[in-house]
Design an enzyme around this catalytic site. Structure first.
Site, PDB file in Angstrom:
ATOM      1  N   GLU A   8       9.898  -1.365  -1.879  1.00 20.56           N
ATOM      2  CA  GLU A   8      11.173  -0.804  -1.437  1.00 20.56           C
ATOM      3  C   GLU A   8      10.919   0.413  -0.572  1.00 20.56           C
ATOM      4  O   GLU A   8       9.894   1.071  -0.703  1.00 20.56           O
ATOM      5  CB  GLU A   8      12.017  -0.350  -2.636  1.00 20.56           C
ATOM      6  CG  GLU A   8      12.433  -1.447  -3.560  1.00 20.56           C
ATOM      7  CD  GLU A   8      13.193  -0.926  -4.778  1.00 20.56           C
ATOM      8  OE1 GLU A   8      13.217   0.297  -5.000  1.00 20.56           O
ATOM      9  OE2 GLU A   8      13.758  -1.763  -5.495  1.00 20.56           O
ATOM     10  N   LYS A  34      10.926   4.104   0.253  1.00 19.98           N
ATOM     11  CA  LYS A  34      10.899   5.344  -0.531  1.00 19.98           C
ATOM     12  C   LYS A  34      11.768   6.331   0.226  1.00 19.98           C
ATOM     13  O   LYS A  34      11.411   6.800   1.299  1.00 19.98           O
ATOM     14  CB  LYS A  34       9.463   5.857  -0.682  1.00 19.98           C
ATOM     15  CG  LYS A  34       9.363   7.257  -1.275  1.00 19.98           C
ATOM     16  CD  LYS A  34       9.791   7.286  -2.717  1.00 19.98           C
ATOM     17  CE  LYS A  34       9.682   8.666  -3.324  1.00 19.98           C
ATOM     18  NZ  LYS A  34      10.893   9.494  -3.133  1.00 19.98           N
ATOM     19  N   GLU A  80      19.860   6.443  -4.912  1.00 22.77           N
ATOM     20  CA  GLU A  80      19.690   7.691  -4.171  1.00 22.77           C
ATOM     21  C   GLU A  80      20.822   7.792  -3.164  1.00 22.77           C
ATOM     22  O   GLU A  80      21.359   6.782  -2.711  1.00 22.77           O
ATOM     23  CB  GLU A  80      18.357   7.699  -3.393  1.00 22.77           C
ATOM     24  CG  GLU A  80      17.148   7.609  -4.246  1.00 22.77           C
ATOM     25  CD  GLU A  80      16.194   8.770  -4.070  1.00 22.77           C
ATOM     26  OE1 GLU A  80      16.397   9.624  -3.200  1.00 22.77           O
ATOM     27  OE2 GLU A  80      15.230   8.801  -4.837  1.00 22.77           O
ATOM     28  N   PHE A 123      18.995   0.948  -6.297  1.00 29.42           N
ATOM     29  CA  PHE A 123      17.778   0.164  -6.500  1.00 29.42           C
ATOM     30  C   PHE A 123      17.687  -0.451  -7.888  1.00 29.42           C
ATOM     31  O   PHE A 123      16.765  -1.219  -8.157  1.00 29.42           O
ATOM     32  CB  PHE A 123      16.516   0.987  -6.209  1.00 29.42           C
ATOM     33  CG  PHE A 123      16.428   2.297  -6.933  1.00 29.42           C
ATOM     34  CD1 PHE A 123      16.068   2.367  -8.265  1.00 29.42           C
ATOM     35  CD2 PHE A 123      16.707   3.472  -6.262  1.00 29.42           C
ATOM     36  CE1 PHE A 123      15.979   3.573  -8.927  1.00 29.42           C
ATOM     37  CE2 PHE A 123      16.620   4.696  -6.911  1.00 29.42           C
ATOM     38  CZ  PHE A 123      16.260   4.747  -8.243  1.00 29.42           C
ATOM     39  N   LYS A 171       4.184   4.965  -6.011  1.00 28.75           N
ATOM     40  CA  LYS A 171       4.625   5.514  -4.736  1.00 28.75           C
ATOM     41  C   LYS A 171       3.447   5.472  -3.758  1.00 28.75           C
ATOM     42  O   LYS A 171       2.339   5.876  -4.094  1.00 28.75           O
ATOM     43  CB  LYS A 171       5.092   6.949  -4.951  1.00 28.75           C
ATOM     44  CG  LYS A 171       5.558   7.655  -3.721  1.00 28.75           C
ATOM     45  CD  LYS A 171       6.059   9.073  -3.959  1.00 28.75           C
ATOM     46  CE  LYS A 171       5.845   9.653  -5.310  1.00 28.75           C
ATOM     47  NZ  LYS A 171       6.370  11.021  -5.461  1.00 28.75           N
TER      48      LYS A 171
END
Length: 194
Positions: A21, A23, A72, A112, A190
């Site tokens: 995905e 970031k 987010e 997400f 990450k």
């Protein structure tokens, strides 16, 4: 963290695979909806609903009547490129003149994960199952773009395209992992370019 997507994929993929995905460098939100009531919380569960009317309006338009979403919120330029984290937080943190700031610097929510859908807690389901629920409940424009079951080469291309769009990197997530609050350990990795 991992140095590159190949290492991250090797660490999380397992038998069921992984998802990549964007970031995002935004502000973390958790959105609770029950009928027409929508409440937006920060990562620390502070109520910020009045600061993000565009999030409330978007979620009211989703087809599920009851849900909890994880995501987010980010300020984007007219080109779609993300503004700086400071620009997002300058808008997200505003308590006064919200409508004036919204006109100048609107926020876009990207979700997400889903924790609850129409009365059913789905925390213990694998990410692959939660993503199916997310896709059924949240329009594509409000989901974090993702690539599922990718080869290393496809993952590298996805990462390059993500960076080209101005985002800070990618997240590589195990499709087998249940939801876990806070740090996800090795289920989420990450990958950021220094």
């Amino acid at each position: 963290s991992a140095d590159d997507v190949a290492d991250a994929l090797a660490a999380v993929a397992g038998a069921i695979g992984a998802a990549l995905e964007w970031k995002l460098d935004g502000a973390r939100i958790q959105v609770h909806r029950g009928g027409d009531r929508v409440v937006v919380y920060t990562r620390n569960l502070n109520d910020v609903t009045s600061r993000v009317p565009e999030v409330v309006e978007a979620v009211r338009g989703f087809p599920a009547r009851e849900m909890i979403l994880d995501g987010e919120v980010i300020a984007l330029a007219a080109t779609g490129r993300p503004l700086s984290f400071q620009d997002t937080m300058g808008r997200f943190g505003r308590r006064l003149d919200v409508e004036a700031m919204r006109a100048q610097r609107p926020l876009t929510p990207y979700f997400f994960d889903v924790l609850l859908r129409d009365g059913e807690e789905v925390l213990d389901r694998p990410l692959s199952s939660r993503l199916e629920l997310l896709e059924a409940a949240v329009p594509a424009a409000y989901r974090v773009p993702r690539l599922v079951g990718a080869s290393v080469e496809d993952a590298k291309q996805f990462q390059a395209a993500t960076l080209e769009r101005g985002h800070e990197g990618v997240m590589v997530k195990s499709l087998a992992a249940p939801y876990a609050a806070g740090r996800r350990g090795s289920a989420w990795i990450k990958v950021k370019t220094a």
